[in-house]
Design a protein around this motif. Structure first.
Motif, PDB file in Angstrom:
ATOM      1  N   VAL A 135       0.839  -1.203   0.000  1.00 32.01           N
ATOM      2  CA  VAL A 135       0.000   0.000   0.000  1.00 32.01           C
ATOM      3  C   VAL A 135       0.873   1.251   0.000  1.00 32.01           C
ATOM      4  CG1 VAL A 135      -1.729   1.316   1.277  1.00 32.01           C
ATOM      5  CG2 VAL A 135      -1.893  -1.182   1.174  1.00 32.01           C
ATOM      6  N   MET A 136       1.907   1.275   0.846  1.00 31.75           N
ATOM      7  CA  MET A 136       2.786   2.443   0.939  1.00 31.75           C
ATOM      8  C   MET A 136       3.459   2.734  -0.403  1.00 31.75           C
ATOM      9  SD  MET A 136       4.038   4.885   2.784  1.00 31.75           S
ATOM     10  CE  MET A 136       4.039   4.518   4.543  1.00 31.75           C
ATOM     11  N   ARG A 137       3.803   1.682  -1.123  1.00 32.20           N
ATOM     12  CA  ARG A 137       4.518   1.866  -2.390  1.00 32.20           C
ATOM     13  C   ARG A 137       3.628   2.411  -3.509  1.00 32.20           C
ATOM     14  NH1 ARG A 137       7.160  -3.402  -0.982  1.00 32.20           N
ATOM     15  NH2 ARG A 137       9.277  -2.873  -0.272  1.00 32.20           N
ATOM     16  N   THR A 138       2.368   2.569  -3.245  1.00 36.62           N
ATOM     17  CA  THR A 138       1.490   3.176  -4.256  1.00 36.62           C
ATOM     18  C   THR A 138       1.581   4.698  -4.256  1.00 36.62           C
ATOM     19  OG1 THR A 138      -0.445   3.307  -2.770  1.00 36.62           O
ATOM     20  CG2 THR A 138      -0.159   1.272  -4.046  1.00 36.62           C
ATOM     21  N   HIS A 139       2.193   5.286  -3.231  1.00 38.60           N
ATOM     22  CA  HIS A 139       2.101   6.746  -3.104  1.00 38.60           C
ATOM     23  C   HIS A 139       2.808   7.529  -4.220  1.00 38.60           C
ATOM     24  CE1 HIS A 139       6.061   6.729  -0.961  1.00 38.60           C
ATOM     25  NE2 HIS A 139       6.139   7.975  -1.382  1.00 38.60           N
ATOM     26  N   PRO A 140       3.903   7.041  -4.831  1.00 32.39           N
ATOM     27  CA  PRO A 140       4.462   7.818  -5.953  1.00 32.39           C
ATOM     28  C   PRO A 140       3.518   7.899  -7.155  1.00 32.39           C
ATOM     29  CG  PRO A 140       6.109   6.304  -5.065  1.00 32.39           C
ATOM     30  CD  PRO A 140       4.796   5.917  -4.469  1.00 32.39           C
ATOM     31  N   VAL A 141       2.845   6.801  -7.454  1.00 33.23           N
ATOM     32  CA  VAL A 141       1.912   6.804  -8.580  1.00 33.23           C
ATOM     33  C   VAL A 141       0.694   7.665  -8.268  1.00 33.23           C
ATOM     34  CG1 VAL A 141       0.397   5.392 -10.017  1.00 33.23           C
ATOM     35  CG2 VAL A 141       2.676   4.563  -9.418  1.00 33.23           C
ATOM     36  N   LEU A 142       0.180   7.543  -7.050  1.00 30.89           N
ATOM     37  CA  LEU A 142      -0.960   8.377  -6.653  1.00 30.89           C
ATOM     38  C   LEU A 142      -0.591   9.854  -6.730  1.00 30.89           C
ATOM     39  CD1 LEU A 142      -2.274   6.399  -3.529  1.00 30.89           C
ATOM     40  CD2 LEU A 142      -3.344   6.537  -5.789  1.00 30.89           C
ATOM     41  N   GLY A 143       0.605  10.187  -6.259  1.00 30.03           N
ATOM     42  CA  GLY A 143       1.052  11.578  -6.299  1.00 30.03           C
ATOM     43  C   GLY A 143       1.160  12.106  -7.713  1.00 30.03           C
ATOM     44  N   ALA A 144       1.718  11.291  -8.611  1.00 35.08           N
ATOM     45  CA  ALA A 144       1.828  11.709 -10.010  1.00 35.08           C
ATOM     46  C   ALA A 144       0.449  11.932 -10.625  1.00 35.08           C
ATOM     47  CB  ALA A 144       2.606  10.658 -10.799  1.00 35.08           C
ATOM     48  N   GLN A 145      -0.493  11.079 -10.279  1.00 39.37           N
ATOM     49  CA  GLN A 145      -1.848  11.223 -10.810  1.00 39.37           C
ATOM     50  C   GLN A 145      -2.512  12.501 -10.306  1.00 39.37           C
ATOM     51  OE1 GLN A 145      -3.594   7.523  -9.537  1.00 39.37           O
ATOM     52  NE2 GLN A 145      -2.886   6.401 -11.344  1.00 39.37           N
ATOM     53  N   ILE A 146      -2.187  12.913  -9.097  1.00 37.17           N
ATOM     54  CA  ILE A 146      -2.747  14.151  -8.554  1.00 37.17           C
ATOM     55  C   ILE A 146      -2.187  15.364  -9.290  1.00 37.17           C
ATOM     56  CG2 ILE A 146      -2.753  15.669  -6.515  1.00 37.17           C
ATOM     57  CD1 ILE A 146      -2.822  13.099  -4.803  1.00 37.17           C
ATOM     58  N   VAL A 147      -0.889  15.343  -9.587  1.00 44.25           N
ATOM     59  CA  VAL A 147      -0.206  16.520 -10.122  1.00 44.25           C
ATOM     60  C   VAL A 147      -0.256  16.605 -11.644  1.00 44.25           C
ATOM     61  CG1 VAL A 147       2.065  17.643 -10.292  1.00 44.25           C
ATOM     62  CG2 VAL A 147       1.294  16.711  -8.108  1.00 44.25           C
ATOM     63  N   GLU A 148      -0.339  15.469 -12.342  1.00 50.30           N
ATOM     64  CA  GLU A 148      -0.285  15.463 -13.809  1.00 50.30           C
ATOM     65  C   GLU A 148      -1.279  16.398 -14.484  1.00 50.30           C
ATOM     66  OE1 GLU A 148       1.525  11.122 -15.164  1.00 50.30           O
ATOM     67  OE2 GLU A 148      -0.564  11.271 -14.537  1.00 50.30           O
ATOM     68  N   PRO A 149      -2.521  16.550 -13.996  1.00 49.16           N
ATOM     69  CA  PRO A 149      -3.452  17.453 -14.685  1.00 49.16           C
ATOM     70  C   PRO A 149      -3.048  18.925 -14.624  1.00 49.16           C
ATOM     71  CG  PRO A 149      -4.633  15.886 -13.298  1.00 49.16           C
ATOM     72  CD  PRO A 149      -3.190  15.791 -12.921  1.00 49.16           C
ATOM     73  N   ILE A 150      -2.115  19.279 -13.752  1.00 50.74           N
ATOM     74  CA  ILE A 150      -1.684  20.676 -13.633  1.00 50.74           C
ATOM     75  C   ILE A 150      -0.516  20.874 -14.585  1.00 50.74           C
ATOM     76  CG2 ILE A 150      -0.932  22.490 -12.048  1.00 50.74           C
ATOM     77  CD1 ILE A 150      -2.084  20.814  -9.769  1.00 50.74           C
ATOM     78  N   ALA A 156       7.671  18.440 -12.414  1.00 55.88           N
ATOM     79  CA  ALA A 156       7.560  18.000 -11.018  1.00 55.88           C
ATOM     80  C   ALA A 156       7.115  16.545 -10.949  1.00 55.88           C
ATOM     81  CB  ALA A 156       6.568  18.887 -10.267  1.00 55.88           C
ATOM     82  N   VAL A 157       6.389  16.110 -11.962  1.00 57.01           N
ATOM     83  CA  VAL A 157       5.831  14.754 -11.960  1.00 57.01           C
ATOM     84  C   VAL A 157       6.928  13.702 -11.927  1.00 57.01           C
ATOM     85  CG1 VAL A 157       4.393  13.111 -13.221  1.00 57.01           C
ATOM     86  CG2 VAL A 157       3.728  15.511 -13.116  1.00 57.01           C
ATOM     87  N   VAL A 158       8.055  13.944 -12.627  1.00 63.03           N
ATOM     88  CA  VAL A 158       9.103  12.920 -12.677  1.00 63.03           C
ATOM     89  C   VAL A 158       9.729  12.690 -11.309  1.00 63.03           C
ATOM     90  CG1 VAL A 158       9.583  13.395 -15.098  1.00 63.03           C
ATOM     91  CG2 VAL A 158      10.967  14.500 -13.349  1.00 63.03           C
ATOM     92  N   VAL A 159       9.805  13.750 -10.511  1.00 63.11           N
ATOM     93  CA  VAL A 159      10.333  13.604  -9.146  1.00 63.11           C
ATOM     94  C   VAL A 159       9.343  12.835  -8.292  1.00 63.11           C
ATOM     95  CG1 VAL A 159      11.109  14.817  -7.074  1.00 63.11           C
ATOM     96  CG2 VAL A 159      11.650  15.752  -9.330  1.00 63.11           C
ATOM     97  N   ILE A 160       8.085  13.221  -8.385  1.00 63.84           N
ATOM     98  CA  ILE A 160       7.048  12.591  -7.568  1.00 63.84           C
ATOM     99  C   ILE A 160       6.911  11.104  -7.897  1.00 63.84           C
ATOM    100  CG2 ILE A 160       4.563  12.588  -7.075  1.00 63.84           C
ATOM    101  CD1 ILE A 160       4.666  15.654  -7.673  1.00 63.84           C
ATOM    102  N   ARG A 161       6.916  10.770  -9.173  1.00 63.34           N
ATOM    103  CA  ARG A 161       6.710   9.388  -9.596  1.00 63.34           C
ATOM    104  C   ARG A 161       7.939   8.503  -9.341  1.00 63.34           C
ATOM    105  NH1 ARG A 161       3.205   6.791 -13.033  1.00 63.34           N
ATOM    106  NH2 ARG A 161       2.299   8.755 -13.758  1.00 63.34           N
TER     107      ARG A 161
END
Length: 245
Positions: A135-150, A156-161
């Motif tokens: 579950v914890m390892r999902t957070h980079p993908v979730l973060g990228a999905q949050i930021v990608e529409p902006i 910034a997405v490459v760092v987050i993902r």
């Protein structure tokens, strides 16, 4: 009556038309100037609106990032510290990297995906189980999905993902290896790990700085980019000497 030469007629007509033509050109230039001024005013209003929208979006995202920090009680001030370390290391590796402000936003927002991780996992006072790590390892993908529409946070997405990728290809979420990992993510993975090692956690005490730096050196070439790891250790040791001096 003597005939009027043809060329004389031409001169007379030209002299008659020139003031009218000049006046038309003056009117046209004035109208063109008015249109240009109006366009500049509209462009200025549009830029102002876009800047305001940008600031509003960033304020919202930063608020979410600090909400994550508030949820994860073991990482107080982690965002500010890693952002500072990341900017310093990026400048030491390649100053041109920080010409793109998106990279610094990526450093600040790297854990934004933890908004989707249950607090029972974030605040667990002990090591995580295999299932909890999944579950914890999902957070980079979730973060990228949050930021990608902006759109203006593109880099910034490459760092987050990818800030949990490993140089040997055994990281997550994409198991990228070596220089397949974007440079900003390779930079940030070191400062993120260093700050984690030198911070108290519910299940362990912080490592001394010297021990954490040794861990960075020991894991160069496996977890970390070896050249960037060397630069980080050199940078941090120099900074420590300056503070002591």
């Amino acid at each position: 009556m003597a005939a009027v030469p043809a060329d004389a007629v031409g001169v007379s007509e030209t002299e008659t038309e020139t003031p009218a033509l000049r006046e038309q050109l003056v009117v046209f230039a004035r109208e063109l100037g008015d249109l240009y001024r109006m366009e500049r005013e509209r462009s200025g209003e549009l830029r102002s609106a876009l800047d305001e929208l940008r600031e509003t979006c960033l304020a919202t995202i930063k608020t979410l990032a600090f909400v994550v920090e508030a949820k994860d009680h073991g990482t107080r001030s982690h965002l500010d510290r890693t952002h500072g370390y990341g900017v310093q290391l990026a400048k030491a590796v390649d100053p041109s990297i920080m010409e793109d402000p998106d990279i610094a936003f990526g450093f600040l927002l790297h854990d934004i995906g933890k908004v989707g991780v249950p607090e029972s996992i974030l605040g667990k006072p002990g090591p995580l189980t295999d299932e909890e790590w999944e579950v914890m390892r999902t957070h980079p993908v979730l973060g990228a999905q949050i930021v990608e529409p902006i759109s203006f946070l593109g880099e910034a997405v490459v760092v987050i993902r990818h800030h949990h990728e490993r140089f040997d290809g055994k990281g997550y979420p994409s198991e990228l290896k070596g220089e397949e990992i974007p440079l900003p993510a390779r930079i940030f993975s070191i400062v993120d790990s260093f700050d984690a090692m030198t911070s108290d956690r519910p299940y362990r005490e912080a490592l001394p700085i010297e021990k954490a730096l040794q861990e960075v050196e020991d894991n160069a070439g496996t977890q970390f980019d070896p050249e960037i790891a060397k630069t980080f250790v050199t940078m941090f040791e120099a900074k420590t000497k300056e503070s002591v001096g």
